[in-house]
Design a protein around this motif. Structure first.
Motif, PDB file in Angstrom:
ATOM      1  N   THR A 109       0.677  -1.263   0.140  1.00  0.00           N
ATOM      2  CA  THR A 109      -0.258   0.301  -0.050  1.00  0.00           C
ATOM      3  C   THR A 109       0.777   1.223   0.061  1.00  0.00           C
ATOM      4  O   THR A 109       0.773   2.030  -0.854  1.00  0.00           O
ATOM      5  CB  THR A 109      -1.017  -0.038   1.312  1.00  0.00           C
ATOM      6  N   LEU A 110       2.081   1.052   0.572  1.00  0.00           N
ATOM      7  CA  LEU A 110       3.086   2.764   0.723  1.00  0.00           C
ATOM      8  C   LEU A 110       3.489   2.470  -0.387  1.00  0.00           C
ATOM      9  O   LEU A 110       3.745   4.274  -1.103  1.00  0.00           O
ATOM     10  CB  LEU A 110       3.932   2.144   2.046  1.00  0.00           C
ATOM     11  N   ASP A 111       4.058   1.017  -0.653  1.00  0.00           N
ATOM     12  CA  ASP A 111       4.456   1.780  -2.388  1.00  0.00           C
ATOM     13  C   ASP A 111       3.697   1.979  -3.179  1.00  0.00           C
ATOM     14  O   ASP A 111       4.287   2.331  -3.940  1.00  0.00           O
ATOM     15  CB  ASP A 111       5.269   0.507  -2.800  1.00  0.00           C
ATOM     16  N   PHE A 112       2.387   1.901  -2.993  1.00  0.00           N
ATOM     17  CA  PHE A 112       1.595   2.930  -4.096  1.00  0.00           C
ATOM     18  C   PHE A 112       1.424   4.169  -4.334  1.00  0.00           C
ATOM     19  O   PHE A 112       1.855   4.361  -5.339  1.00  0.00           O
ATOM     20  CB  PHE A 112       0.028   2.368  -3.659  1.00  0.00           C
ATOM     21  N   ALA A 113       1.962   5.017  -3.408  1.00  0.00           N
ATOM     22  CA  ALA A 113       2.578   6.306  -3.119  1.00  0.00           C
ATOM     23  C   ALA A 113       4.275   6.881  -2.063  1.00  0.00           C
ATOM     24  O   ALA A 113       3.923   6.750  -1.253  1.00  0.00           O
ATOM     25  CB  ALA A 113       1.233   7.007  -2.429  1.00  0.00           C
ATOM     26  N   PRO A 114       5.115   6.313  -3.799  1.00  0.00           N
ATOM     27  CA  PRO A 114       6.634   6.604  -2.880  1.00  0.00           C
ATOM     28  C   PRO A 114       6.373   8.115  -3.236  1.00  0.00           C
ATOM     29  O   PRO A 114       6.356   8.731  -3.398  1.00  0.00           O
ATOM     30  CB  PRO A 114       6.971   6.162  -3.701  1.00  0.00           C
TER      31      PRO A 114
END
Length: 70
Positions: free
Chosen positions: A38-43
């Motif tokens: 999920t965090l990788d979706f919005a670096p």
């Protein structure tokens, strides 16, 4: 995520303003409160140039994020 779009996004951390937010998000992943995917979706990026390069790269990528797994 609501699955309303599959457009790439990035969080712009100008002059370290978002350091604490970035740290909090990473801590959420480390403790299992949020998935790393999920965090990788919005670096988090540090310059507008990095953001534009990343967004262009992700927009042209043939694979999209699987929002069903977030």
């Amino acid at each position: 995520f609501l699955g309303l779009h599959d457009k790439p996004i990035a969080l712009l951390n100008t002059d370290g303003y978002g350091d604490k937010l970035s740290d909090a998000l990473q801590a959420m992943a480390e403790t299992g409160y949020a998935r790393q995917q999920t965090l990788d979706f919005a670096p988090v990026v540090n310059t507008p140039e990095e953001a534009l390069d990343l967004l262009a790269e992700r927009a042209s990528a043939s694979t999209r994020f699987d929002t069903d797994k977030m």
